[in-house]
Write a protein that holds these residues in place. Structure first.
Motif, PDB file in Angstrom:
ATOM      1  N   GLN A   1     -50.933  18.536  -6.196  1.00 35.41           N
ATOM      2  CA  GLN A   1     -51.957  19.332  -5.525  1.00 35.41           C
ATOM      3  C   GLN A   1     -52.285  18.749  -4.146  1.00 35.41           C
ATOM      4  OE1 GLN A   1     -52.833  22.016  -7.029  1.00 35.41           O
ATOM      5  NE2 GLN A   1     -54.373  22.706  -5.554  1.00 35.41           N
TER       6      GLN A   1
ATOM      7  N   SER B   1     -60.360  26.193  -4.025  1.00 29.87           N
ATOM      8  CA  SER B   1     -59.196  26.563  -4.859  1.00 29.87           C
ATOM      9  C   SER B   1     -59.520  26.775  -6.335  1.00 29.87           C
ATOM     10  CB  SER B   1     -58.133  25.465  -4.747  1.00 29.87           C
ATOM     11  OG  SER B   1     -58.584  24.289  -5.409  1.00 29.87           O
TER      12      SER B   1
ATOM     13  N   TYR C   1     -59.399  24.406  -8.409  1.00 31.44           N
ATOM     14  CA  TYR C   1     -58.641  23.379  -9.153  1.00 31.44           C
ATOM     15  C   TYR C   1     -59.586  22.391  -9.831  1.00 31.44           C
ATOM     16  CZ  TYR C   1     -55.085  19.762 -10.083  1.00 31.44           C
ATOM     17  OH  TYR C   1     -54.264  18.846 -10.688  1.00 31.44           O
TER      18      TYR C   1
END
Ligand code: RM4
Ligand code: MN
Ligand code: MN
Length: 396
Positions: free
Chosen positions: A53, A374, A376
């Motif tokens: 990532q 994002s 994430y």
């Protein structure tokens, strides 16, 4: 910013690769307390996912350093699994970091231990690491030794030099033709009277003794206060012994804070030495830039993204120095102008040019913001919370 300056920055950023440490994503702690982060990586897959990532957001981190005991407890048996993770998450395994400091046997040292059976055990582990690196096509094997003593008279320092020489030579002789052995030094901690590899001179001599594929690793946090690190880098470059860095920042000792958070000018000056060397020799300095940080308070992903962006900024700033002009100023001892040419580069705001570089590479212009948007972090927090309860897997 002129076109020429933008071009210098683009070229610098294209060539800058920074290796992420697997342990920087995991729950670590101080010896006083461990503050568990729900989003921290627990498994080796989590670590590859997080590293992938960071690479996807910054475009500069194609490899992740592995710590054998923490990441590959089954050793060679896990090579296939690592290959699979590398493919899945788009980051390759990088340096292989042995662990000869955590097991009970190493209380009085590893390859510097007076007991030959323990020295052999440590060497065997280092040789296993060379084999693991070979299987994973990793170039660098990067040991750090906690060896030393706490009280005067309790160990024979000279005998231990000999044991270190023997061991490192044996490991060196097992390296494949493309591989390197990077020898890291540290002045104190955990040993508080003498450390067997306490400074760059000791690491240099041990590397020279080991053989031509051994180089020195400079961890920016492993120096006494006020030591001139860029001068050490200059000496290592001069002797073709500069193997790699462990980047971090510090205020007091081996604090493992994010790069440039305390003294960005220090990192700029190190990068300047490297750029100047490359200009003078018309070569590319083949240095492994690695991060060695452990974030106890900051979020691990955010700290890593911040670190990579800081490295990009300082590396880009150092690329702006006009080396031909500086060379003349130094020759003629034109002090103020020489010093100002460094300061001007340092104070140039390179962030707009870096945003352009990111745009032209299809990367988010603001990696931190992109990360925050994002989803994430929310995903890994939910996914890992349960698994993280009570987990402290490493002590970086
Ligand atoms: C040391 C050194 C090593 C790291 C260990 C855990 O201080 O920086 O590189 O692997 O900590
Ligand atoms: Mn280190
Ligand atoms: Mn350290």
């Amino acid at each position: 910013m002129t076109d020429k300056q933008a071009e210098l920055i683009n070229r610098a950023l294209d060539s800058l690769h920074i290796e992420l440490p697997s342990w920087g994503f995991a729950n670590t702690g101080t010896r006083f307390g461990k503050f568990i982060q729900a989003a921290a990586a627990v498994s080796i897959e989590d670590k590859f996912s997080d590293a992938g990532q960071v690479h996807a957001l910054t475009g500069s981190c194609p490899t992740v350093a592995l710590h054998v005991q923490w990441d590959l407890p089954k050793g060679m048996g896990q090579a296939g699994e690592i290959e699979g993770l590398a493919r899945k998450y788009g980051v390759r395994p990088g340096s292989i970091n042995p662990n000869v400091f955590q097991d009970q046997e190493y209380k009085y040292g590893s390859v510097g231990n007076p007991d030959p059976a323990i020295r052999k055990r440590a060497v065997d582990h280092l040789l296993d690491c060379v084999a693991i690196a070979g299987a994973l096509k990793c170039r660098d094997v990067s040991p750090w030794f906690a060896d030393g003593s706490n009280y005067p008279g309790t160990q024979n320092m000279r005998k231990r030099i000999g044991w270190f020489e023997e061991a490192l030579k044996e490991v060196h002789d097992r390296l494949g033709p493309q591989q390197r052995l990077l020898i890291e030094y540290k002045p104190f901690e955990p040993a508080f009277y003498h450390s067997d590899i306490a400074d760059w001179g000791m690491a240099f001599l041990l590397a020279k003794n080991a053989g031509p594929q051994a180089f020195v690793l400079v961890d920016t946090g492993h120096h006494y206060q006020a030591q001139n690190i860029e001068q050490i880098v200059a000496w290592l470059l001069h002797h073709d012994m500069m193997g790699g860095f462990h980047f971090n920042d510090r205020r007091y000792a081996d604090d493992d804070l994010t790069l440039g958070s305390i003294d960005p000018y220090q990192i700029f000056r190190i990068f300047h030495e490297i750029h100047a060397y490359e200009w003078e020799t018309s070569t590319h300095a083949d240095i492994a830039y690695m991060i060695d940080q452990s974030h106890n308070l900051k979020g691990k992903m955010e700290a890593m993204i911040q670190t990579v962006c800081t490295a990009q900024e300082l590396y880009a700033k150092a690329a702006l120095v006009d080396h031909a002009r500086l060379d003349k100023l130094q020759e003629s001892c034109t002090l103020i102008e020489a010093e100002e040419s460094l300061r001007n580069a340092f104070w140039t705001d390179v962030r707009p040019a870096i945003r352009e570089w990111r745009k032209s590479h299809g990367l988010p212009q603001d990696p931190m913001q992109a990360f925050q948007e994002s989803g994430y972090l929310e995903r890994i927090t939910a996914d890992r919370r349960e698994r993280n309860v009570g987990s402290v897997s490493s002590y970086a």
